[in-house]
Design a protein around this motif. Structure first.
Motif, mmCIF file in Angstrom:
data_model
loop_
_atom_site.group_PDB
_atom_site.id
_atom_site.type_symbol
_atom_site.label_atom_id
_atom_site.label_comp_id
_atom_site.label_asym_id
_atom_site.label_seq_id
_atom_site.Cartn_x
_atom_site.Cartn_y
_atom_site.Cartn_z
ATOM 1 N N SER A 274 0.818 -1.203 0.000
ATOM 2 C CA SER A 274 0.000 0.000 0.000
ATOM 3 C C SER A 274 0.858 1.262 0.000
ATOM 4 O O SER A 274 0.405 2.329 -0.410
ATOM 5 N N PHE A 275 2.095 1.135 0.481
ATOM 6 C CA PHE A 275 3.033 2.265 0.555
ATOM 7 C C PHE A 275 4.393 1.830 -0.003
ATOM 8 O O PHE A 275 5.422 1.946 0.675
ATOM 9 N N ALA A 276 4.418 1.313 -1.213
ATOM 10 C CA ALA A 276 5.667 0.805 -1.771
ATOM 11 C C ALA A 276 6.630 1.951 -2.058
ATOM 12 O O ALA A 276 6.255 2.965 -2.655
ATOM 13 N N ARG A 277 7.883 1.802 -1.629
ATOM 14 C CA ARG A 277 8.890 2.838 -1.806
ATOM 15 C C ARG A 277 9.564 2.739 -3.172
ATOM 16 O O ARG A 277 10.066 1.679 -3.528
ATOM 17 N N VAL A 278 9.565 3.845 -3.895
ATOM 18 C CA VAL A 278 10.383 3.987 -5.102
ATOM 19 C C VAL A 278 11.470 4.985 -4.761
ATOM 20 O O VAL A 278 11.175 6.099 -4.306
ATOM 21 N N HIS B 4 20.047 8.100 -5.136
ATOM 22 C CA HIS B 4 20.792 8.117 -3.877
ATOM 23 C C HIS B 4 20.184 7.186 -2.829
ATOM 24 O O HIS B 4 20.597 7.207 -1.670
ATOM 25 N N GLY B 5 19.181 6.400 -3.236
ATOM 26 C CA GLY B 5 18.550 5.463 -2.320
ATOM 27 C C GLY B 5 17.561 6.113 -1.375
ATOM 28 O O GLY B 5 17.143 5.502 -0.386
ATOM 29 N N ARG B 6 17.124 7.342 -1.679
ATOM 30 C CA ARG B 6 16.168 8.046 -0.833
ATOM 31 C C ARG B 6 14.772 7.955 -1.456
ATOM 32 O O ARG B 6 14.624 7.849 -2.678
ATOM 33 N N ILE B 7 13.750 8.008 -0.623
ATOM 34 C CA ILE B 7 12.376 7.775 -1.082
ATOM 35 C C ILE B 7 11.910 8.939 -1.942
ATOM 36 O O ILE B 7 11.783 10.075 -1.467
ATOM 37 N N ALA B 8 11.637 8.662 -3.204
ATOM 38 C CA ALA B 8 11.150 9.680 -4.126
ATOM 39 C C ALA B 8 9.640 9.565 -4.352
ATOM 40 O O ALA B 8 8.995 10.535 -4.766
ATOM 41 N N VAL C 40 5.051 12.248 6.657
ATOM 42 C CA VAL C 40 5.775 13.407 6.149
ATOM 43 C C VAL C 40 5.626 13.497 4.633
ATOM 44 O O VAL C 40 5.395 14.580 4.080
ATOM 45 N N TYR C 41 5.744 12.382 3.947
ATOM 46 C CA TYR C 41 5.568 12.364 2.490
ATOM 47 C C TYR C 41 4.208 12.932 2.120
ATOM 48 O O TYR C 41 4.082 13.793 1.233
ATOM 49 N N ASP C 42 3.175 12.442 2.788
ATOM 50 C CA ASP C 42 1.819 12.894 2.500
ATOM 51 C C ASP C 42 1.670 14.384 2.776
ATOM 52 O O ASP C 42 1.092 15.128 1.983
ATOM 53 N N GLY D 127 14.976 9.989 5.355
ATOM 54 C CA GLY D 127 15.351 9.310 4.123
ATOM 55 C C GLY D 127 14.502 9.663 2.935
ATOM 56 O O GLY D 127 14.452 8.899 1.961
ATOM 57 N N LEU D 128 13.838 10.834 2.959
ATOM 58 C CA LEU D 128 13.036 11.255 1.822
ATOM 59 C C LEU D 128 13.895 12.027 0.833
ATOM 60 O O LEU D 128 14.849 12.714 1.200
ATOM 61 N N SER D 129 13.531 11.938 -0.422
ATOM 62 C CA SER D 129 14.312 12.537 -1.496
ATOM 63 C C SER D 129 14.193 14.061 -1.496
ATOM 64 O O SER D 129 13.151 14.625 -1.135
ATOM 65 N N GLU D 130 15.260 14.712 -1.961
ATOM 66 C CA GLU D 130 15.261 16.170 -2.098
ATOM 67 C C GLU D 130 14.188 16.625 -3.087
ATOM 68 O O GLU D 130 13.690 17.748 -2.995
ATOM 69 N N THR D 131 13.814 15.762 -4.024
ATOM 70 C CA THR D 131 12.817 16.161 -5.027
ATOM 71 C C THR D 131 11.465 16.459 -4.389
ATOM 72 O O THR D 131 10.656 17.190 -4.961
ATOM 73 N N LEU D 132 11.208 15.904 -3.209
ATOM 74 C CA LEU D 132 9.935 16.140 -2.535
ATOM 75 C C LEU D 132 9.882 17.519 -1.899
ATOM 76 O O LEU D 132 8.809 17.969 -1.485
ATOM 77 N N LEU D 133 11.040 18.171 -1.784
ATOM 78 C CA LEU D 133 11.109 19.471 -1.130
ATOM 79 C C LEU D 133 11.057 20.609 -2.134
ATOM 80 O O LEU D 133 11.084 21.782 -1.760
ATOM 81 N N GLY D 134 11.030 20.267 -3.413
ATOM 82 C CA GLY D 134 10.904 21.290 -4.437
ATOM 83 C C GLY D 134 12.184 22.051 -4.666
ATOM 84 O O GLY D 134 12.182 23.118 -5.240
#
Length: 855
Positions: free
Chosen positions: A51-55, A59-63, A797-799, A848-855
């Protein structure tokens, strides 16, 4: 019709019923440690993770968090869905939303399929049981997903002509089978058949199975791709999403054709770690990039009518075939040669006697049901088929059920008897769960479970006034010999399983009485008596409503006595009992509870007066005899405490008895601190005796420290805990981390939820207090060498980040719906949202979240 080939990946998600049949709760399963039971473990490793599969990024961080259930085809067994609804309602709701979303995206065709109710092998069912299994499965699906199922997953894909005819009768559109189950095929309209009995059926096409009655009725049959499915299930192809999609390309499917993969859903995360990540990237990115159209069976069936028809193999016994037995359905009825996990010389000759014994009980129960229910219902078997509506809605489902099926108005005792008859029929279904025959020995968990359901059926029939053929049942079961000598026969296993699992209203009353002893004194106050009387306590124990009253409880040194009245109502069985009891703790590990039907207020008062009159002066044997005389004849002990509550009650009762031993371990450690320090300085290992004392003491002190540190979180208060952890590290002593992990996970989730839900408390400099504290906590756990599970914090946090970028309000705390990633947003972020995004950046990185999530 699109120009790309279709791709359908199906996961069969299923666990057998694991509940204690008498309580409805799953007992602790040590083999699943550190989880409570196998359902919890597989849920953590597979069902929730899909239900929450990590891609992840480069760099191995959750995008990206991907809900695989929105992309794949799937079925969940009804018994597993019931467990999921109770234990992780947020994940259960996400599954419902995933199906609803797939209906919207795929022309009204959802990803979810129904399943035969409790995974019976349908070709081995009689006609009545097959119909009930199908109808209960379909009704369960409609109740949970608010739509009619287009298809029903067949347990083990076990199928014959009679099974397909039953599916056609229920109006189902298609079925999914293994390629080895096809016998021959031909193009629609042709007269010449092609033999495909060697498994060579082309799985890229749907096929038509025609009902043999000449009515023109039919059902579409999909065959999954055998080599690709085996690669997923057994060959490790889930190590790489690229390799996974490479296999799809080998099928050489063209426009209008489909690549179909079907395996146990547990392959994605439980059987293969991170398999859910491979699936997520494959379905969302890699497969579409290579020209596949990810879809489900219903949508593909709507666009691609079968142009071939098929006949199925009858199987060696004429009872059909399956995907997990090379001998048709022999695995569930005889020693066919298929087994899992056995040893040289083992046989599965026990399978036949097990099924024969259960058939004996089933047939007796069916005759008793018809005899008793025919006077109450218009049609007993139609009533049984409809009873699933009551199982799914015990409160609101009863009245409509009775209105439709009762012959006449029924008074409350007669209604209770009708529902008890139907509950017995439910047990007669559950005892045929296929896993009972699947594995290598009758003493295994799964075979024991079906025997426990048989034991419950016996109890239910006897309570209804019938005399089930128990002696003959045990005689037949005695021919089912375990491969492990100490386990004996199926009859021996049945007796042990029932004895260890059976819970009655009387044993629940005894459990309540013995639990009461745990609340009386601590056993270390000399002759001072602690008194507790008069209050009324209500609650739910083992699925029963209990009411404790007229309770008196005292202790004298280590001796404890409680007398009480306990009323027990079992709504599911419509039984009510009122008991009087006397519970005794005699010291050490000796507990005893005498129980009898409540004799009325006056007689109860006299019995209590006589027993309490002997409390201070009688010897232990005399007091025990008096309790039996006044409150017997039934008596219960330590083994009758409910399994999950037993450890806590034992700790409360026997804690004082164990205190000196714990103090002695601590004394050995403290008295030898100088010796330990010298050994440490010299680089010498601790002697085993000192290591045990050190491990016990340091673990105990760490847990004591953590228990004293309640919220609000303040890292400065953990200095003593850090000192303990550092000492353990220097000595090479292992600290058990389950309790510390749970401690920090709960605090972290609270802090993250506070920020995600819009907590605006700010520290100096405008930073979020919740974020600062969460970062301090993560730094602290690193110093303590505790590794909390970060998954739920990551999801929150992702949500929240995605919602901030999209300008959406915060989600409810238990409802992370995972909106689209930042790349799909407009890029227009309000000043307030931008501030919160910036404030959360350090926490997102720490999780461990990706920088892309921070804009």
């Amino acid at each position: 019709m699109t120009r790309e080939p279709a791709l359908i990946v199906h996961g069969h998600f299923y666990q057998p019923p694991r509940e204690n049949p008498w309580t409805g709760s799953v007992d602790r399963e040590p083999g699943a440690a550190p989880f409570h039971d196998w359902n919890e473990r597989i849920h953590a490793e597979c069902y929730r993770r899909n239900s929450f599969a990590r891609v992840v990024d480069a760099h191995g961080r959750i995008a990206r968090l991907v809900d695989n259930y929105r992309h794949m085809s799937w079925n969940f067994g009804p018994t597993l869905l019931g467990w999921l609804e109770r234990h992780d309602p947020a994940c259960y709701r996400r599954l419902q939303r995933a199906d609803a979303e797939s209906v919207r995206q795929r022309g009204g065709h959802g990803n979810g399929l129904a399943q035969a109710y409790n995974h019976c092998i349908l070709p081995l069912c009689n006609d009545r049981d097959m119909r009930t299994q199908i109808r209960w499965g379909l009704a369960d699906f409609k109740h949970r997903f608010d739509r009619d199922a287009e298809a029903l997953w067949l347990p083990e894909t076990a199928c014959d002509g009679r099974t397909l005819a039953a599916l056609v009768a229920e109006g189902l559109r298609f079925v999914v089978l293994a390629p080895e189950q096809a016998l021959r095929v031909r193009r629609v309209g042709d007269t010449v058949w092609k033999d495909v009995a060697d498994g060579s059926v082309d799985p890229r096409h749907p096929y038509l199975w025609r009902h043999p009655d000449g009515s023109g009725r039919s059902i579409a049959v999909f065959f999954y791709d055998g080599p690709i499915s085996r690669a997923v299930a057994f060959e490790g192809v889930l190590a790489s999403s690229s390799a996974f999609v490479d296999r799809f390309e080998l099928a050489r499917a063209r426009a209008g054709q489909a690549v179909i993969v079907a395996t146990d859903g547990e392959s994605y995360g439980h059987h293969f770690k991170s398999g859910e990540r491979c699936l997520a990237y494959a379905l969302e990115k890699e497969a579409p990039r290579r020209g596949f159209r990810v879809t489900n069976f219903g949508e593909h069936c709507a666009h691609k009518s079968p142009s071939f028809e098929v006949e199925l193999k009858p199987g060696p016994d004429g009872l059909g075939t399956s995907w997990s037995c090379a001998h048709g359905v022999g695995r569930w009825q005889r020693d066919c040669g298929c087994h899992t996990g056995g040893r040289p010389g083992w046989t599965q000759a026990w399978r036949g006697p097990l099924r024969q014994a259960l058939d004996l009980l089933r047939d007796f129960a069916a005759a008793a049901f018809v005899d008793a229910a025919s006077d109450l219902c218009h049609d007993p078997w139609a009533a049984r088929d409809a009873y699933v509506s009551v199982l799914l809605d015990p409160v609101g489902g009863r009245a409509p059920f009775v209105a439709e099926h009762a012959r006449r108005p029924l008074d409350e005792p007669t209604l209770a008897r009708l529902f008890a008859l139907l509950e017995a029929q439910r047990s007669s279904q559950l005892m045929y769960t296929s896993c009972g025959w699947f594995f290598s020995d009758i003493a295994g968990l799964e075979s024991t479970q079906v025997l426990r359901y048989a034991g419950l059926l016996v109890d239910e029939l006897e309570e209804l006034g019938f005399a089930p053929p128990v002696a003959r049942f045990l005689e037949v079961l005695g021919a089912a010999v375990s491969n492990v000598h100490k386990h004996g026969t199926g009859a021996d296993i049945f007796r042990r399983a029932v004895q260890q699992s059976r819970v009655t209203n009387a044993s629940v009353a005894a459990h309540v009485g013995l639990s009461r002893l745990a609340t009386v004194g601590d056993g270390r106050r000399g002759d001072a008596a602690a008194r507790s009387r008069g209050e009324v306590v209500t609650g739910v124990v083992a699925g029963r409503r209990v009411r404790l009253s007229d309770c008196r409880a005292e202790h004298l040194g280590t001796l404890k006595l409680a007398t009480a009245r306990v009323a027990v109502d079992h709504d599911a069985r419509r039984t009510s009992n009122d008991y009087a009891l006397a519970a005794l703790y005699l010291g050490g590990i000796d507990v005893h509870c005498a129980v009898r039907p409540y004799p009325g207020p006056a007689a109860f008062a006299r019995a209590c007066e006589r027993l309490w009159g002997r409390f201070e002066a009688a010897s232990l044997p005399e007091l025990l005899y008096a309790a039996e005389a006044e409150f017997g004849p039934e008596h219960f002990g330590l083994a009758h405490l409910l399994a999950d509550e037993r450890p806590g009650i034992v700790r409360a009762l026997f804690g004082a008895w164990l205190v000196p031993y714990g103090e002695e371990y601590e004394r050995v450690y403290d008295d030898n601190r100088r010796v330990i320090a010298m050994l440490e300085q010299a680089g010498l290992a601790l002697p085993r005796e000192l290591r045990i004392a050190a491990e016990f003491t340091l673990n105990r002190r760490l847990l004591s420290e953590l228990e004293a540190l309640k919220e609000p979180f303040d890292a400065a208060r953990y200095e003593d805990a850090l000192a303990i952890a550092e000492q353990a590290d220097r000595l090479g002593v292992s600290l058990r981390d389950a309790a510390p992990r749970a401690h920090f996970e709960a605090i972290l989730l609270g802090l993250v939820a506070a920020w995600a839900l819009g907590d605006h408390e700010r520290a100096d400099g405008g930073r979020s207090v919740a974020v600062d504290r969460a970062l301090e906590l993560l730094a602290l756990t690193e110093r303590l060498r505790v590794e909390p599970d970060l998954e739920r914090a990551q999801e929150l946090v992702y949500d929240a980040l995605a919602r901030l970028r999209a300008g959406r309000p915060p989600a409810a705390e238990d409802d992370t719906s995972v909106p689209p990633p930042p790349s799909s947003s407009t890029g227009l972020v309000s000043a307030t949202a931008a501030e919160r995004l910036g404030a959360a950046a350090p926490l997102a990185r720490a999780l461990g979240l990706s920088e892309t999530l921070l804009g």
